[in-house]
Scaffold this motif. Sequence first.
Motif, PDB file in Angstrom:
ATOM      1  N   LYS A 295       0.713  -1.219   0.077  1.00 37.81           N
ATOM      2  CA  LYS A 295      -0.210   0.054   0.061  1.00 37.81           C
ATOM      3  C   LYS A 295       0.860   1.192  -0.126  1.00 37.81           C
ATOM      4  O   LYS A 295       0.386   2.320  -0.592  1.00 37.81           O
ATOM      5  N   ILE A 296       2.135   1.203   0.589  1.00 38.75           N
ATOM      6  CA  ILE A 296       2.800   2.503   0.721  1.00 38.75           C
ATOM      7  C   ILE A 296       3.366   3.021  -0.520  1.00 38.75           C
ATOM      8  O   ILE A 296       3.233   4.294  -0.685  1.00 38.75           O
ATOM      9  N   PRO A 297       3.854   2.259  -1.455  1.00 41.83           N
ATOM     10  CA  PRO A 297       4.418   2.701  -2.514  1.00 41.83           C
ATOM     11  C   PRO A 297       3.511   3.616  -3.446  1.00 41.83           C
ATOM     12  O   PRO A 297       3.988   4.689  -3.957  1.00 41.83           O
ATOM     13  N   PRO A 298       2.092   3.009  -3.632  1.00 46.78           N
ATOM     14  CA  PRO A 298       1.442   3.865  -4.328  1.00 46.78           C
ATOM     15  C   PRO A 298       1.034   5.234  -3.746  1.00 46.78           C
ATOM     16  O   PRO A 298       0.629   6.172  -4.414  1.00 46.78           O
ATOM     17  N   VAL A 299       0.993   5.101  -2.481  1.00 42.17           N
ATOM     18  CA  VAL A 299       0.939   6.479  -1.561  1.00 42.17           C
ATOM     19  C   VAL A 299       2.001   7.571  -2.163  1.00 42.17           C
ATOM     20  O   VAL A 299       1.809   8.846  -2.450  1.00 42.17           O
ATOM     21  N   TYR A 300       3.102   7.145  -1.980  1.00 43.40           N
ATOM     22  CA  TYR A 300       4.485   8.108  -2.425  1.00 43.40           C
ATOM     23  C   TYR A 300       4.384   8.182  -3.823  1.00 43.40           C
ATOM     24  O   TYR A 300       4.696   9.385  -4.071  1.00 43.40           O
ATOM     25  N   ARG A 301       3.969   7.417  -4.680  1.00 47.76           N
ATOM     26  CA  ARG A 301       3.819   7.670  -6.264  1.00 47.76           C
ATOM     27  C   ARG A 301       2.878   8.835  -6.294  1.00 47.76           C
ATOM     28  O   ARG A 301       3.232   9.690  -7.311  1.00 47.76           O
ATOM     29  N   LYS A 302       1.819   8.634  -5.892  1.00 51.00           N
ATOM     30  CA  LYS A 302       0.784   9.689  -5.869  1.00 51.00           C
ATOM     31  C   LYS A 302       1.256  11.327  -5.315  1.00 51.00           C
ATOM     32  O   LYS A 302       0.879  12.141  -6.203  1.00 51.00           O
ATOM     33  N   VAL A 303       1.984  11.242  -4.387  1.00 49.99           N
ATOM     34  CA  VAL A 303       2.643  12.408  -3.735  1.00 49.99           C
ATOM     35  C   VAL A 303       3.675  12.930  -4.569  1.00 49.99           C
ATOM     36  O   VAL A 303       3.832  14.114  -4.929  1.00 49.99           O
ATOM     37  N   TYR A 304       4.662  12.140  -4.978  1.00 52.39           N
ATOM     38  CA  TYR A 304       5.788  12.564  -5.632  1.00 52.39           C
ATOM     39  C   TYR A 304       5.724  12.672  -7.102  1.00 52.39           C
ATOM     40  O   TYR A 304       6.168  13.412  -7.822  1.00 52.39           O
ATOM     41  N   GLU A 305       4.893  11.543  -7.694  1.00 51.78           N
ATOM     42  CA  GLU A 305       4.928  11.599  -9.317  1.00 51.78           C
ATOM     43  C   GLU A 305       3.717  12.514  -9.753  1.00 51.78           C
ATOM     44  O   GLU A 305       3.571  13.008 -10.684  1.00 51.78           O
ATOM     45  N   ALA A 306       2.699  12.257  -9.267  1.00 47.00           N
ATOM     46  CA  ALA A 306       1.263  12.893  -9.512  1.00 47.00           C
ATOM     47  C   ALA A 306       1.162  14.338  -8.693  1.00 47.00           C
ATOM     48  O   ALA A 306      -0.016  14.898  -9.045  1.00 47.00           O
ATOM     49  N   ASN A 307       1.906  14.814  -8.021  1.00 43.28           N
ATOM     50  CA  ASN A 307       1.873  16.009  -7.266  1.00 43.28           C
ATOM     51  C   ASN A 307       0.549  16.206  -6.511  1.00 43.28           C
ATOM     52  O   ASN A 307       0.088  17.185  -6.370  1.00 43.28           O
ATOM     53  N   GLN A 308      -0.109  14.940  -6.072  1.00 49.24           N
ATOM     54  CA  GLN A 308      -1.197  14.873  -5.209  1.00 49.24           C
ATOM     55  C   GLN A 308      -0.831  15.364  -3.531  1.00 49.24           C
ATOM     56  O   GLN A 308       0.210  14.653  -3.103  1.00 49.24           O
ATOM     57  N   GLN A 309      -1.788  15.855  -2.819  1.00 53.22           N
ATOM     58  CA  GLN A 309      -1.600  16.173  -1.588  1.00 53.22           C
ATOM     59  C   GLN A 309      -2.085  14.864  -0.873  1.00 53.22           C
ATOM     60  O   GLN A 309      -2.930  14.118  -1.243  1.00 53.22           O
ATOM     61  N   PRO A 310      -1.301  14.226   0.146  1.00 55.36           N
ATOM     62  CA  PRO A 310      -1.646  13.036   0.724  1.00 55.36           C
ATOM     63  C   PRO A 310      -2.922  13.435   1.412  1.00 55.36           C
ATOM     64  O   PRO A 310      -3.223  14.185   2.093  1.00 55.36           O
ATOM     65  N   SER A 311      -3.953  12.252   1.443  1.00 56.42           N
ATOM     66  CA  SER A 311      -4.933  12.451   2.440  1.00 56.42           C
ATOM     67  C   SER A 311      -4.873  12.163   3.781  1.00 56.42           C
ATOM     68  O   SER A 311      -3.806  11.604   4.200  1.00 56.42           O
ATOM     69  N   GLU A 312      -5.631  12.548   4.733  1.00 54.75           N
ATOM     70  CA  GLU A 312      -5.486  12.240   6.160  1.00 54.75           C
ATOM     71  C   GLU A 312      -5.171  10.748   6.344  1.00 54.75           C
ATOM     72  O   GLU A 312      -4.422  10.301   7.068  1.00 54.75           O
ATOM     73  N   ALA A 313      -6.155   9.800   5.588  1.00 56.28           N
ATOM     74  CA  ALA A 313      -6.023   8.410   5.394  1.00 56.28           C
ATOM     75  C   ALA A 313      -4.736   7.870   5.352  1.00 56.28           C
ATOM     76  O   ALA A 313      -3.914   7.089   6.102  1.00 56.28           O
ATOM     77  N   MET A 314      -3.984   8.675   4.330  1.00 52.84           N
ATOM     78  CA  MET A 314      -2.827   8.080   3.814  1.00 52.84           C
ATOM     79  C   MET A 314      -1.685   8.453   4.923  1.00 52.84           C
ATOM     80  O   MET A 314      -0.732   7.832   5.024  1.00 52.84           O
ATOM     81  N   ILE A 315      -1.588   9.554   5.453  1.00 51.62           N
ATOM     82  CA  ILE A 315      -0.702  10.092   6.456  1.00 51.62           C
ATOM     83  C   ILE A 315      -0.993   9.181   7.823  1.00 51.62           C
ATOM     84  O   ILE A 315       0.156   8.749   8.390  1.00 51.62           O
ATOM     85  N   ARG A 316      -2.142   8.712   8.066  1.00 46.95           N
ATOM     86  CA  ARG A 316      -2.117   8.115   9.376  1.00 46.95           C
ATOM     87  C   ARG A 316      -1.678   6.641   8.955  1.00 46.95           C
ATOM     88  O   ARG A 316      -0.945   5.980   9.772  1.00 46.95           O
ATOM     89  N   TYR A 317      -1.854   6.149   7.947  1.00 46.04           N
ATOM     90  CA  TYR A 317      -1.352   4.713   7.393  1.00 46.04           C
ATOM     91  C   TYR A 317       0.075   4.755   7.400  1.00 46.04           C
ATOM     92  O   TYR A 317       0.835   3.859   7.872  1.00 46.04           O
ATOM     93  N   ILE A 318       0.709   5.861   6.901  1.00 41.86           N
ATOM     94  CA  ILE A 318       2.388   5.788   6.821  1.00 41.86           C
ATOM     95  C   ILE A 318       2.818   6.006   8.236  1.00 41.86           C
ATOM     96  O   ILE A 318       3.701   5.222   8.606  1.00 41.86           O
ATOM     97  N   GLN A 319       1.998   6.975   8.915  1.00 41.47           N
ATOM     98  CA  GLN A 319       2.527   6.940  10.582  1.00 41.47           C
ATOM     99  C   GLN A 319       2.098   5.796  11.505  1.00 41.47           C
ATOM    100  O   GLN A 319       2.500   5.806  12.573  1.00 41.47           O
ATOM    101  N   ARG A 320       1.306   4.795  10.988  1.00 38.85           N
ATOM    102  CA  ARG A 320       0.609   3.756  11.671  1.00 38.85           C
ATOM    103  C   ARG A 320      -0.029   4.310  12.811  1.00 38.85           C
ATOM    104  O   ARG A 320       0.137   3.691  14.011  1.00 38.85           O
ATOM    105  N   ILE A 321      -1.020   5.100  12.789  1.00 41.81           N
ATOM    106  CA  ILE A 321      -1.795   5.638  13.562  1.00 41.81           C
ATOM    107  C   ILE A 321      -3.176   5.090  13.495  1.00 41.81           C
ATOM    108  O   ILE A 321      -3.329   4.833  12.535  1.00 41.81           O
TER     109      ILE A 321
END
Length: 79
Positions: free
Chosen positions: A53-79
């Motif tokens: 799940k995490i590589p697609p999140v980074y791809r959206k942020v760094y390659e598609a220049n999308q802002q990460p959603s709150e859900a994405m941030i929580r998932y990365i931070q394991r909250i």
Amino acid sequence: MENVGGDGGLQRLQEAFVEHRGDEYAEYSQWLGVTEFDLHAFDLDEMNQRLKKIPPVYRKVYEANQQPSEAMIRYIQRI
């Protein structure tokens, strides 16, 4: 964990956290930004799920220049 000094360094890190005292504990705790560390807490199933799940999140942020959603941030931070 690749920067800890090999198997011996990883063993010293684990021992420092088990004892929760001394200069090594303080240094490792500050370096890692955590006060608890347990090598046995590794969950292979969780890590495999995160690796899917995490590589697609980074791809959206760094390659598609999308802002990460709150859900994405929580998932990365394991909250």
